[in-house]
Write an enzyme that holds these catalytic residues in place. Structure first.
Site, PDB file in Angstrom:
ATOM      1  CG  ASP A  44     -64.549  19.638  15.441  1.00 20.11           C
ATOM      2  OD1 ASP A  44     -65.443  20.254  16.029  1.00 20.11           O
ATOM      3  OD2 ASP A  44     -64.163  18.504  15.763  1.00 20.11           O
ATOM      4  CB  ILE A 165     -57.687  17.429  20.704  1.00 22.23           C
ATOM      5  CG1 ILE A 165     -58.740  17.826  21.743  1.00 22.23           C
ATOM      6  CG2 ILE A 165     -57.176  16.027  20.984  1.00 22.23           C
ATOM      7  CD1 ILE A 165     -59.993  16.973  21.662  1.00 22.23           C
ATOM      8  CG  ASP A 166     -60.599  20.526  19.732  1.00 22.50           C
ATOM      9  OD1 ASP A 166     -60.503  19.675  18.831  1.00 22.50           O
ATOM     10  OD2 ASP A 166     -61.541  20.559  20.534  1.00 22.50           O
ATOM     11  CD  GLU A 220     -65.197  19.490  22.617  1.00 18.92           C
ATOM     12  OE1 GLU A 220     -64.496  18.605  23.138  1.00 18.92           O
ATOM     13  OE2 GLU A 220     -66.137  19.242  21.847  1.00 18.92           O
TER      14      GLU A 220
END
Length: 698
Positions: A44, A165-166, A220
Site C-alpha cells: 500500500d 482507511i486508505d 478499496e
C-alpha cells in the site's frame, strides 16, 4: 542482424547506412540495455516527489520513510513521530483498543505545509480512523523529523457501511483539497472536502460523498489525480494480501474511472457508473506479477506515475513495489505503462497489455538470456497483440531498437503499429529461440510525439519472440531542454520551460550522436544567475563533453544564446546529463544546440508568423512539427489567432473541449492550455518569435 527499415513516408532520412552506423556504435552501452527488477519491499505505498528525489512510505511499519534519487536504490530514513511518545493514544481510543499497525499512509503537500494522512483499524471490522500529521518543512535528508500529530480527520464504526482507511488526497485545478478513502462494504469509496489550513474536513461542505461502490464486493485503496481538467479515480478490487504459500488466493487488481468534477459522477471507459459497480481494469495478474494494486497516482516532474505493490510468484512470493508511468490517450483515458527498471526509454515486452486470439497464444517465458529475465513467446496467431504504452518527453524522430529471437528456418515479420501507423518489420533468423544477444536486434524508424505513445506488436509471417524495445532519439542539431526524462533540482514552469538549480541535473537518455555533425555547442538561456552548465556522458559525474559559462544576468521573456566549449566528434548512443554548478538561482534553459546554423527561439524583430489549423480528431493531430509554418487563410478553419503585442487570442468556430498547444519554430511546446467549452482563450506574455498553434479534441 536485421534492419527493420521501411519506405514509410517521412522517414527517408533513415538510410541503411545510417542505421548500420547506429548499430556499430551501440556496443559501448550493451550492459545497460539489460534490466533487472530490484524488488523493493512495500505494501500500500505512497510516494512523494521532492526536488531531490522520491520519498516512499507504506503499510505496517509505523510511518517509516525511505528516500531515493533514482527510484532504484532506497535508503531508510527513520519513522515520522517516533520522537513523540504515545502520539497514537487517540487512535487506540478511537478504535476501542489496540489497532493493527498504521495502514496505508498518504504523504502529500497542502499549500505551505506537508501532511501524512494515516489510518488504523481493527482487522476485519469497520472500527477505524484516519488521522493527520503535519510538518512545515520536509527535509529530504531527514524526512522523518519535525512531524506533529493533529489527531482525527474521520472515523467509522461497525454501524457505518463504509470504512475509514486508505486515505488519499488530491488538489483540484482551482486549488481545493479533497480526501478519498474507503474499503469494501456497500458504502464503498468516500470523498470529503478538506480545509487547506487545518487538513480537517472543510466547514463549507460537510457532505460525505459516495463516488464508487461494488455493492459489498471488494473495492478499496482509492487514489485520485487530475489530468487535463478531468479527475481519475484508481481503486483496488477483490482479495488482497495472500502471500507465500497462499499467494494463489490473491486476486487483487487495479480499476479506474473518470469524472468531470472531483465529486463525480465517475464513469468507466465503457460508460458505466462507478457507483453502479463500473470500473475499467488497468492491471491484474500476469506473468509472475500477482495482485498488482493498492496503489497511488502521483505527479512527477513531467508525467503522472502510479506506485503500487505486487507479489512475486517466481521469487519470494511476497510484496514488492512497482513505480509505473500512467500514459494518457489522446482522448484523455489512462493506461498503465512500464514499471521503472532503471531506464525511461525502454519497454519490456512482458509488461505490455496482452490480447490473445486463442488460448495459449502469447506466453511469458523466463531465462537469464533476456532482459529482466523474461520475454514473450508464441506471438503466433493473427488477432493476438502486445500493446505497450510509453511516455516520451521529446517529440521527433526515433529508432526503435527491437530485441527479438527467431530460431526458425525462415525470416519472420511482425506488424508494428505506432500511434495508429503500421509498418511491417523483417526479423531475420537469429539461430536460436529464447536467446537475445546484441546481434538479435532490428532497428525500426518511427516518429514519436511528446506525451503518450502507443506501440502495438502483432504476428505477421512465421514466428519471432520479443524481449524488449528501446527508443533511440535521433538528434541532428537540437535537444529541447524540456524534453528531459528525469532529474534532480529541475522542474517545468507553468509555461512548460525547463528550470535548473545549482547541483541539479537532467537526464536525456538514448541520444543517437552519430547524426550530430558539428562540434559547436550553444545553449539558450533566460533568468541567468552565473555559474556553469555542463553536458556530461553517461552520468551526473561522467566525462564533461561541453561546458557553458552562464552570464550573471540575462533577459526574462527573451532568450540569450551562449556559446559553450566544443565537443570532440561524438559517436554511438549516449545518455546525456545536463548538470548545473555555481548558480545563485534558477536558470531557464530553452534549447541545447549543436552547430551554428540550428534554429533559434531567441528574441527577433522579424515579422510574427502565425499558423492556424482546423480542429481535427485527436488521432490525426500531432505536436511533432519541426519548422514554423507560413501564414495561411483561416476563413474555413476551426479557429483563428489574433495577436495583440505579446498576447494571443485563439477564437474557436465551435465551442468544445480542446487542448491548445503553442509550439516554437522547432516543435518545442512553449505552453499548453486546457479549453473547456470556451469560445476563446488568451495566452499572455509569449516571447517574440515564430509560433505554431495546434488544437486537439479531448
Amino acid at each position: 542482424m536485421g534492419f527493420g527499415l521501411t519506405s514509410r513516408k517521412g522517414l527517408g532520412i533513415f538510410s541503411a547506412a545510417f542505421v548500420a552506423m547506429v548499430m556499430a556504435g551501440q556496443s559501448v552501452m550493451a550492459a545497460d540495455w539489460y534490466a533487472k527488477d530490484n524488488r523493493q519491499g512495500g505494501h500500500d505505498p505512497t510516494m512523494f516527489r521532492d526536488e531531490n528525489g522520491y520519498i516512499l512510505m507504506s503499510t505496517n511499519n509505523n510511518l517509516a520513510m525511505s528516500t531515493s534519487e533514482d527510484m532504484v536504490k532506497w535508503a531508510s530514513k527513520g519513522r515520522a513521530l517516533s520522537d513523540k511518545p504515545n502520539w497514537d493514544s487517540w487512535l487506540h481510543q478511537a478504535v476501542g483498543g489496540k489497532h493493527d499497525g498504521i495502514w496505508a499512509p498518504d504523504l502529500f503537500r497542502m499549500g505551505n505545509k506537508y501532511g501524512i494522512f494515516y489510518c488504523g483499524s481493527v482487522f476485519g471490522q469497520r472500527t477505524s480512523a484516519i488521522g493527520l500529521a503535519t510538518n512545515s518543512k520536509l527535509d529530504f535528508d531527514n524526512p522523518s523529523a519535525g512531524w506533529a500529530d493533529q489527531g482525527e480527520i474521520v472515523r467509522t464504526t461497525n454501524d457505518n457501511n463504509y470504512n475509514a482507511i486508505d486515505a488519499d488526497v488530491v488538489q483540484t485545478a482551482n486549488g481545493e483539497y479533497w480526501m478519498t478513502y474507503g474499503s469494501w462494504n456497500r458504502g464503498g469509496i468516500r470523498l470529503v472536502k478538506l480545509d487547506p489550513n487545518t487538513g480537517k474536513q472543510a466547514a463549507d461542505d460537510k457532505t460525505n460523498y459516495q463516488i464508487a461502490t461494488r455493492n459489498g464486493s471488494g473495492i478499496e485503496g482509492p487514489s485520485l489525480i487530475e489530468h487535463d481538467g478531468k479527475y481519475f479515480l484508481f481503486t483496488a478490487w477483490d482479495v488482497c494480501c495472500k502471500q507465500g504459500d497462499e499467494i494463489e488466493q490473491t486476486t487483487y487488481k487495479t480499476a479506474m474511472g473518470r469524472a468531470d468534477k472531483v465529486n463525480g459522477t465517475y464513469y468507466d471507459r465503457s460508460g458505466k457508473k462507478l457507483n453502479d459497480g463500473g470500473g475499467t481494469i488497468l492491471m491484474q495478474r500476469y506473468s509472475r506479477y500477482v495482485g498488482p494494486g493498492g496503489g497511488e497516482a502521483f505527479k512527477d516532474l513531467n508525467r503522472i506515475r502510479f506506485v503500487h505493490h505486487y507479489y512475486d510468484l517466481t521469487g519470494d512470493k511476497y510484496n514488492h513495489i512497482h513505480i509505473r508511468d500512467v500514459v494518457f490517450t489522446d482522448d484523455n483515458w489512462p493506461e498503465m505503462g512500464q514499471p521503472f527498471l532503471g531506464r525511461y526509454l525502454s519497454a519490456e515486452a512482458e509488461h505490455g497489455a496482452m490480447t490473445r486470439a486463442v488460448s495459449g497464444d502469447i506466453t511469458f517465458n523466463y531465462t537469464n538470456d533476456a532482459s529482466n529475465g523474461e520475454y514473450v513467446g508464441y506471438i503466433n496467431t493473427k488477432g493476438s497483440k502486445i500493446r505497450l504504452p510509453m511516455n516520451i518527453m521529446q517529440a521527433g524522430d526515433y529508432i526503435m531498437r527491437y530485441r527479438y529471437a527467431n530460431g526458425g528456418d525462415a525470416d519472420a515479420t511482425h506488424k508494428v503499429t505506432v500511434n495508429g501507423k503500421s509498418q511491417t518489420v523483417k526479423l531475420p533468423k537469429t539461430g536460436a529461440w529464447g536467446k537475445f544477444p546484441e546481434s538479435s536486434v532490428a532497428m525500426i524508424p518511427t516518429t514519436l510525439k511528446r506525451g503518450g505513445n502507443f506501440i502495438e506488436v502483432e504476428p505477421d509471417q512465421n514466428y519471432a519472440e520479443l524481449d524488449r524495445i528501446d527508443f533511440l532519439r535521433v538528434i541532428r542539431d537540437t535537444i529541447p531542454a524540456n524534453g528531459f526524462d528525469n532529474g534532480i533540482k529541475v522542474r517545468l514552469t507553468d509555461k512548460d520551460q525547463f528550470a535548473i538549480k545549482a547541483g541539479g541535473y537532467a537526464i536525456f537518455e538514448n541520444v543517437v550522436t552519430d547524426s550530430i555533425k558539428s562540434t559547436d555547442v550553444k545553449v539558450q538561456l533566460q533568468q541567468c544567475s552565473g555559474g556553469t552548465l555542463s553536458i556530461r556522458d553517461g552520468s551526473k559525474s561522467g566525462t564533461e563533453l561541453s561546458k557553458c559559462t552562464i552570464p550573471s544576468t540575462c533577459g526574462t521573456g527573451t532568450w540569450t544564446e551562449v556559446s559553450c566549449s566544443a565537443t570532440t566528434k561524438l559517436k554511438g548512443v549516449k545518455d546525456f546529463y545536463l548538470t548545473a554548478a555555481g548558480n545563485s538561482g534558477e536558470v531557464l534553459v530553452g534549447n541545447i544546440k549543436f552547430g551554428s546554423d540550428a534554429p533559434t527561439v531567441s528574441s527577433s524583430s522579424a515579422k510574427q508568423e502565425i499558423s492556424s489549423s482546423s480542429i481535427a480528431p485527436a488521432e490525426s493531430s500531432s505536436s511533432t512539427e519541426t519548422a514554423a509554418l507560413a501564414p495561411v487563410a483561416v476563413a474555413k478553419l476551426g479557429y483563428s489567432v489574433v495577436r495583440n503585442g505579446n498576447n494571443y487570442t485563439v477564437r474557436f468556430d465551435k465551442v468544445g473541449n480542446y487542448n491548445l498547444y503553442v509550439l516554437n519554430s522547432i516543435g518545442q511546446v512553449v505552453t499548453r492550455k486546457t479549453v473547456g467549452l470556451q469560445s476563446e482563450i488568451t495566452i499572455e506574455n509569449l516571447p517574440q518569435g515564430n509560433f505554431i498553434f495546434r488544437v486537439m479534441k479531448r
